[in-house]
Enzyme design. Structure first.
Site, mmCIF file in Angstrom:
data_model
loop_
_atom_site.group_PDB
_atom_site.id
_atom_site.type_symbol
_atom_site.label_atom_id
_atom_site.label_comp_id
_atom_site.label_asym_id
_atom_site.label_seq_id
_atom_site.Cartn_x
_atom_site.Cartn_y
_atom_site.Cartn_z
ATOM 1 N N GLY A 1 0.838 -1.195 0.000
ATOM 2 C CA GLY A 1 0.000 0.000 0.000
ATOM 3 C C GLY A 1 0.869 1.240 0.000
ATOM 4 O O GLY A 1 0.656 2.164 0.783
ATOM 5 N N HIS A 2 1.844 1.254 -0.879
ATOM 6 C CA HIS A 2 2.755 2.392 -0.977
ATOM 7 C C HIS A 2 3.569 2.312 -2.275
ATOM 8 O O HIS A 2 3.578 1.283 -2.939
ATOM 9 C CB HIS A 2 3.719 2.418 0.227
ATOM 10 C CG HIS A 2 4.500 1.150 0.412
ATOM 11 N ND1 HIS A 2 4.231 0.226 1.407
ATOM 12 C CD2 HIS A 2 5.528 0.636 -0.301
ATOM 13 C CE1 HIS A 2 5.057 -0.790 1.297
ATOM 14 N NE2 HIS A 2 5.865 -0.571 0.261
ATOM 15 N N ARG A 3 4.225 3.432 -2.561
ATOM 16 C CA ARG A 3 5.292 3.420 -3.570
ATOM 17 C C ARG A 3 6.507 4.021 -2.888
ATOM 18 O O ARG A 3 6.478 4.260 -1.668
ATOM 19 C CB ARG A 3 4.881 4.183 -4.832
ATOM 20 C CG ARG A 3 4.536 5.638 -4.625
ATOM 21 C CD ARG A 3 4.002 6.249 -5.915
ATOM 22 N NE ARG A 3 3.348 7.516 -5.681
ATOM 23 C CZ ARG A 3 3.916 8.709 -5.775
ATOM 24 N NH1 ARG A 3 5.200 8.802 -6.077
ATOM 25 N NH2 ARG A 3 3.235 9.815 -5.554
#
Ligand code: TYD
Length: 123
Positions: free
Chosen positions: A46-48
Site C-alpha cells: 500500500g505504498h510506492r
C-alpha cells in the site's frame, strides 16, 4: 513501470537451481521476505517509493501484486520461483491473496528508510 522478468533455472533430476545474476536493474542493498500470511484476505504494502527499486519473487506458494504507476494499473500473479517482478519507485503496489505457504522474497536497491515511502494512492 512494473515488469516481469524470467529467471534462469538449471534443472535436472536433482531439482532446480534458479539464479539471479546480472539481470536486476540495481545493486542489492537489502533483502527481506514475507511469509506466514495465514489469512488470504490480508493486504500488505500500500505504498510506492521515492527511490527504492524492488524485485519480488514468490519462492514458495503464490501471491498477487496489484500495481499502479499513475498511468496504468496492472495485476501480477507470482506463482513461480522463476518469475521476478520488478517494481520501479513510482509503482504503487499492494500484495494480496497470499497462500499459506507463500514465501515472498524481496530484493531492494536501498536500505530501509521510512521516509522513502509514499503511501498516497494515485488519483
Ligand atoms: P511494512 O512496511 O508494514 O510491510 P508491508 O509493506 O509488507 O506491509 O513493514 C512491517 C514492519 O517491518 C514495519 O515495522 C517496518 C519493518 N521493516 C523493516 O524494519 N525493514 C524493512 O526493510 C521493511 C520492509 C520493513
Amino acid at each position: 513501470m512494473a515488469r516481469l522478468i524470467k529467471l534462469k533455472s538449471n534443472s535436472d533430476v536433482r531439482g532446480n537451481l534458479t539464479v539471479i545474476e546480472k539481470i536486476l536493474p540495481f545493486d542489492i542493498k537489502r533483502i527481506f521476505y514475507i511469509y506466514g500470511v495465514e489469512n488470504p484476505s490480508i493486504k500488505r504494502g500500500g505504498h510506492r517509493h521515492k527511490n527504492t527499486i524492488q524485485a519480488l519473487i514468490s519462492v514458495a506458494g503464490s501471491c498477487v501484486v496489484d500495481t499502479d504507476d499513475g498511468r496504468e494499473k496492472k495485476t501480477y500473479l507470482l506463482d513461480s520461483p522463476e518469475q521476478c517482478l520488478i517494481l520501479e519507485p513510482e509503482d504503487w503496489h499492494i500484495m494480496k491473496a497470499f497462500t499459506k505457504d507463500c514465501v515472498l522474497l524481496v530484493l531492494a536497491s536501498e536500505y530501509y528508510n521510512p521516509e522513502d515511502y509514499v503511501r498516497e494512492e494515485y488519483k
